[in-house]
Design a protein around this motif. Structure first.
Motif, PDB file in Angstrom:
ATOM      1  N   LYS A 187       0.830  -1.204   0.000  1.00  0.00           N
ATOM      2  CA  LYS A 187       0.000   0.000   0.000  1.00  0.00           C
ATOM      3  C   LYS A 187       0.859   1.246   0.000  1.00  0.00           C
ATOM      4  O   LYS A 187       0.639   2.185  -0.752  1.00  0.00           O
ATOM      5  CB  LYS A 187      -0.912  -0.013   1.236  1.00  0.00           C
ATOM      6  CG  LYS A 187      -1.785   1.240   1.355  1.00  0.00           C
ATOM      7  CD  LYS A 187      -2.683   1.175   2.567  1.00  0.00           C
ATOM      8  CE  LYS A 187      -3.535   2.423   2.707  1.00  0.00           C
ATOM      9  NZ  LYS A 187      -4.400   2.382   3.892  1.00  0.00           N
ATOM     10  N   ARG A 188       1.888   1.260   0.865  1.00  0.00           N
ATOM     11  CA  ARG A 188       2.755   2.432   0.922  1.00  0.00           C
ATOM     12  C   ARG A 188       3.479   2.629  -0.395  1.00  0.00           C
ATOM     13  O   ARG A 188       3.668   3.752  -0.862  1.00  0.00           O
ATOM     14  CB  ARG A 188       3.759   2.273   2.070  1.00  0.00           C
ATOM     15  CG  ARG A 188       3.154   2.474   3.444  1.00  0.00           C
ATOM     16  CD  ARG A 188       4.260   2.705   4.462  1.00  0.00           C
ATOM     17  NE  ARG A 188       5.185   1.581   4.515  1.00  0.00           N
ATOM     18  CZ  ARG A 188       5.035   0.525   5.317  1.00  0.00           C
ATOM     19  NH1 ARG A 188       3.988   0.441   6.117  1.00  0.00           N
ATOM     20  NH2 ARG A 188       5.939  -0.447   5.314  1.00  0.00           N
TER      21      ARG A 188
ATOM     22  N   THR B 141       0.967   4.009  -3.069  1.00  0.00           N
ATOM     23  CA  THR B 141       0.564   5.359  -2.684  1.00  0.00           C
ATOM     24  C   THR B 141       1.703   6.342  -2.909  1.00  0.00           C
ATOM     25  O   THR B 141       1.528   7.434  -3.439  1.00  0.00           O
ATOM     26  CB  THR B 141       0.125   5.393  -1.206  1.00  0.00           C
ATOM     27  OG1 THR B 141      -0.954   4.483  -1.031  1.00  0.00           O
ATOM     28  CG2 THR B 141      -0.311   6.795  -0.819  1.00  0.00           C
ATOM     29  N   THR B 142       2.906   5.936  -2.502  1.00  0.00           N
ATOM     30  CA  THR B 142       4.079   6.796  -2.700  1.00  0.00           C
ATOM     31  C   THR B 142       4.316   7.058  -4.173  1.00  0.00           C
ATOM     32  O   THR B 142       4.636   8.174  -4.589  1.00  0.00           O
ATOM     33  CB  THR B 142       5.331   6.140  -2.078  1.00  0.00           C
ATOM     34  OG1 THR B 142       5.090   5.938  -0.690  1.00  0.00           O
ATOM     35  CG2 THR B 142       6.549   7.036  -2.266  1.00  0.00           C
TER      36      THR B 142
ATOM     37  N   ALA C 125       2.068   7.042  -6.585  1.00  0.00           N
ATOM     38  CA  ALA C 125       1.049   7.952  -7.088  1.00  0.00           C
ATOM     39  C   ALA C 125       1.341   9.394  -6.688  1.00  0.00           C
ATOM     40  O   ALA C 125       1.228  10.309  -7.493  1.00  0.00           O
ATOM     41  CB  ALA C 125      -0.328   7.540  -6.565  1.00  0.00           C
ATOM     42  N   VAL C 126       1.740   9.583  -5.443  1.00  0.00           N
ATOM     43  CA  VAL C 126       2.069  10.933  -4.981  1.00  0.00           C
ATOM     44  C   VAL C 126       3.260  11.473  -5.751  1.00  0.00           C
ATOM     45  O   VAL C 126       3.307  12.650  -6.146  1.00  0.00           O
ATOM     46  CB  VAL C 126       2.369  10.929  -3.461  1.00  0.00           C
ATOM     47  CG1 VAL C 126       2.905  12.283  -3.029  1.00  0.00           C
ATOM     48  CG2 VAL C 126       1.098  10.590  -2.692  1.00  0.00           C
TER      49      VAL C 126
ATOM     50  N   ARG D  60      -4.612   9.385  -9.147  1.00  0.00           N
ATOM     51  CA  ARG D  60      -5.737   9.396  -8.197  1.00  0.00           C
ATOM     52  C   ARG D  60      -6.447   8.038  -8.183  1.00  0.00           C
ATOM     53  O   ARG D  60      -6.788   7.508  -7.123  1.00  0.00           O
ATOM     54  CB  ARG D  60      -6.726  10.496  -8.588  1.00  0.00           C
ATOM     55  CG  ARG D  60      -7.884  10.678  -7.604  1.00  0.00           C
ATOM     56  CD  ARG D  60      -8.916  11.654  -8.154  1.00  0.00           C
ATOM     57  NE  ARG D  60      -9.567  11.120  -9.335  1.00  0.00           N
ATOM     58  CZ  ARG D  60     -10.567  10.232  -9.298  1.00  0.00           C
ATOM     59  NH1 ARG D  60     -11.001   9.770  -8.125  1.00  0.00           N
ATOM     60  NH2 ARG D  60     -11.116   9.791 -10.408  1.00  0.00           N
TER      61      ARG D  60
ATOM     62  N   VAL E 218      -4.381   5.430  -6.259  1.00  0.00           N
ATOM     63  CA  VAL E 218      -4.515   5.576  -4.805  1.00  0.00           C
ATOM     64  C   VAL E 218      -5.861   5.040  -4.340  1.00  0.00           C
ATOM     65  O   VAL E 218      -5.954   4.273  -3.368  1.00  0.00           O
ATOM     66  CB  VAL E 218      -4.345   7.051  -4.401  1.00  0.00           C
ATOM     67  CG1 VAL E 218      -4.694   7.237  -2.928  1.00  0.00           C
ATOM     68  CG2 VAL E 218      -2.920   7.510  -4.654  1.00  0.00           C
ATOM     69  N   GLN E 219      -6.942   5.411  -5.038  1.00  0.00           N
ATOM     70  CA  GLN E 219      -8.270   4.943  -4.646  1.00  0.00           C
ATOM     71  C   GLN E 219      -8.393   3.429  -4.795  1.00  0.00           C
ATOM     72  O   GLN E 219      -8.985   2.747  -3.952  1.00  0.00           O
ATOM     73  CB  GLN E 219      -9.335   5.639  -5.491  1.00  0.00           C
ATOM     74  CG  GLN E 219      -9.494   7.123  -5.185  1.00  0.00           C
ATOM     75  CD  GLN E 219     -10.604   7.749  -6.007  1.00  0.00           C
ATOM     76  OE1 GLN E 219     -11.002   7.230  -7.053  1.00  0.00           O
ATOM     77  NE2 GLN E 219     -11.101   8.887  -5.558  1.00  0.00           N
TER      78      GLN E 219
ATOM     79  N   GLN F 148      -5.976   1.214  -4.642  1.00  0.00           N
ATOM     80  CA  GLN F 148      -5.198   0.541  -3.611  1.00  0.00           C
ATOM     81  C   GLN F 148      -5.949   0.534  -2.282  1.00  0.00           C
ATOM     82  O   GLN F 148      -5.943  -0.467  -1.553  1.00  0.00           O
ATOM     83  CB  GLN F 148      -3.837   1.217  -3.447  1.00  0.00           C
ATOM     84  CG  GLN F 148      -2.914   0.505  -2.475  1.00  0.00           C
ATOM     85  CD  GLN F 148      -2.605  -0.919  -2.914  1.00  0.00           C
ATOM     86  OE1 GLN F 148      -2.105  -1.126  -4.016  1.00  0.00           O
ATOM     87  NE2 GLN F 148      -2.920  -1.893  -2.057  1.00  0.00           N
ATOM     88  N   ARG F 149      -6.611   1.647  -1.995  1.00  0.00           N
ATOM     89  CA  ARG F 149      -7.399   1.702  -0.761  1.00  0.00           C
ATOM     90  C   ARG F 149      -8.541   0.687  -0.809  1.00  0.00           C
ATOM     91  O   ARG F 149      -8.842   0.011   0.187  1.00  0.00           O
ATOM     92  CB  ARG F 149      -7.960   3.111  -0.564  1.00  0.00           C
ATOM     93  CG  ARG F 149      -6.917   4.145  -0.175  1.00  0.00           C
ATOM     94  CD  ARG F 149      -7.525   5.530  -0.162  1.00  0.00           C
ATOM     95  NE  ARG F 149      -6.534   6.531   0.233  1.00  0.00           N
ATOM     96  CZ  ARG F 149      -6.727   7.847   0.114  1.00  0.00           C
ATOM     97  NH1 ARG F 149      -7.875   8.305  -0.370  1.00  0.00           N
ATOM     98  NH2 ARG F 149      -5.779   8.687   0.504  1.00  0.00           N
TER      99      ARG F 149
END
Length: 366
Positions: A5-6, A9-10, A12-13, A94, A97-98, A100-101
């Motif tokens: 997840k990290r 997310t990383t 994507a950011v 975006r 990230v969504q 993955q959540r």
């Protein structure tokens, strides 16, 4: 699970942050259309003809500034494409990230189900039902088991679909990123060519004496006058009787209000403009956005006959659609000519006309 997840997310950011940098003025990327060119690149040291033939100088300057205009159109196209591609990558980031959540949530639910089974001793629901002495409990339990099986299958299916979506988003983002990187080089080349052409023209003009510069300006005026006269002699002005639409009037008013502002390649105002920057901003102010470049305006907007022209229509010039002006009526245009000039009124026929396009083809004239 948390490490994955990290990681996504990383990523994507990081994509969003990188796009923010890449989309900044002077660094935006894109994949522009191939840049047409009608002349060879100028020499590094342009010089005046031995006999000081100012007409030859005028023609050489025209070629240099024309090539600069072509490169400017390619640069502007790259700029617009970069904005679109950057927005697409940000949207993909975006979604990553969504997604993955969502995947983490599904995994948590699957884990909860596994823990619940462990707490019941590890017996599958079917076995526990078979051990029940209560028929009604058995029937009720059977229904719950069936529902649970369906829910489990649905959970696994959704996890699989979400994982596939994430993989596709990553592939799409990678493809867009490659286009941006390729476009960076193309845009840099266009910028380099613009500067080279303009520098060559300015150096050529700098070699002229004061009186020669005045004579050169007079030759430019005479050439434009001859072209405009030839255009008017066709009787075209008698045929042009169209009235501007309400939006056309607004576009003309905006463009006319910019008279006297300097030309600057790649500029869209408010203090400086290039040719298509002026026309695109004028129509944006009128509530009808049009493509940013003269070449795309020619490709995408509705073509009309010159005799059917009305104020607000755009006249596209030269065979490569490298210049554009806005018709304002009475055989005149308002346009941003070239480096060293300001937004001005000129004869609509003072340059070779490729054709006429209408941004608001669905609007009646008034």
């Amino acid at each position: 699970m948390e490490t994955g997840k990290r990681g996504l997310t990383t990523t994507a950011v990081a994509v969003v942050c990188a796009i923010t940098v890449l989309a900044a003025p002077g660094t935006a990327l894109a994949t522009p259309s191939p840049t047409p060119s009608t002349t060879a690149s100028p020499s590094n040291s342009p010089s005046l003809p031995p006999n000081r033939d100012l007409e030859a100088v005028r023609k050489r300057l025209d070629r240099l500034y024309h090539d600069a205009a072509v490169a400017t159109d390619a640069y502007n196209a790259a700029e617009e494409k970069a904005k679109e591609q950057s927005a697409e990558i940000v949207e993909l980031a975006r979604k990553i990230v969504q997604g993955q959540r969502r995947l983490d949530d599904l995994k948590d639910r699957a884990g909860a189900a596994a823990r619940a089974q462990y707490r019941t001793g590890g017996l599958p629901p079917e076995a526990r039902l078979m051990l029940s002495d209560d028929p009604q409990q058995f029937l009720n339990g059977a229904g719950r088991v069936l529902q649970g099986q369906r829910a489990t299958k649905g959970l696994i299916g959704e996890m699989t679909r979400t994982q596939h979506d994430l993989e596709q988003y990553a592939k799409d983002a990678s493809a867009q990123w490659e286009k941006l990187e390729a476009g960076r080089k193309a845009k840099a080349a266009a910028k380099k060519k613009i500067k080279r052409q303009i520098a060559a023209a300015e150096k050529l003009e700098s070699q002229l004496e004061k009186q020669e510069k005045k004579r050169l300006a007079e030759l430019e005026r005479q050439a434009a006058y001859r072209a405009q006269t030839a255009w008017l002699d066709t009787g075209i002005l008698k045929e042009i009787t169209g009235k501007a639409s309400a939006q056309g009037k607004k576009a003309v008013a905006f463009a006319s209000a910019q008279l006297g502002k300097p030309y600057e390649w790649g500029a869209e105002g408010p203090d400086t403009f290039d040719c298509s920057g002026l026309t695109s901003q004028a129509w944006a102010a009128a509530g009808r956005p049009v493509p940013r470049t003269s070449q795309e305006q020619w490709k995408q907007l509705r073509h009309i006959e010159a005799a059917d022209m009305r104020p607000g229509d755009l006249i596209i010039y030269f065979d490569d659609a490298s210049h554009v002006g806005m018709y304002v009526g009475d055989g005149a245009i308002v346009h941003a000519p070239r480096p060293g000039r300001t937004v001005t009124i000129a004869g609509a026929g003072s340059m070779p006309i490729l054709g006429v396009v209408r941004p608001d083809a669905d609007a009646p004239g008034t």
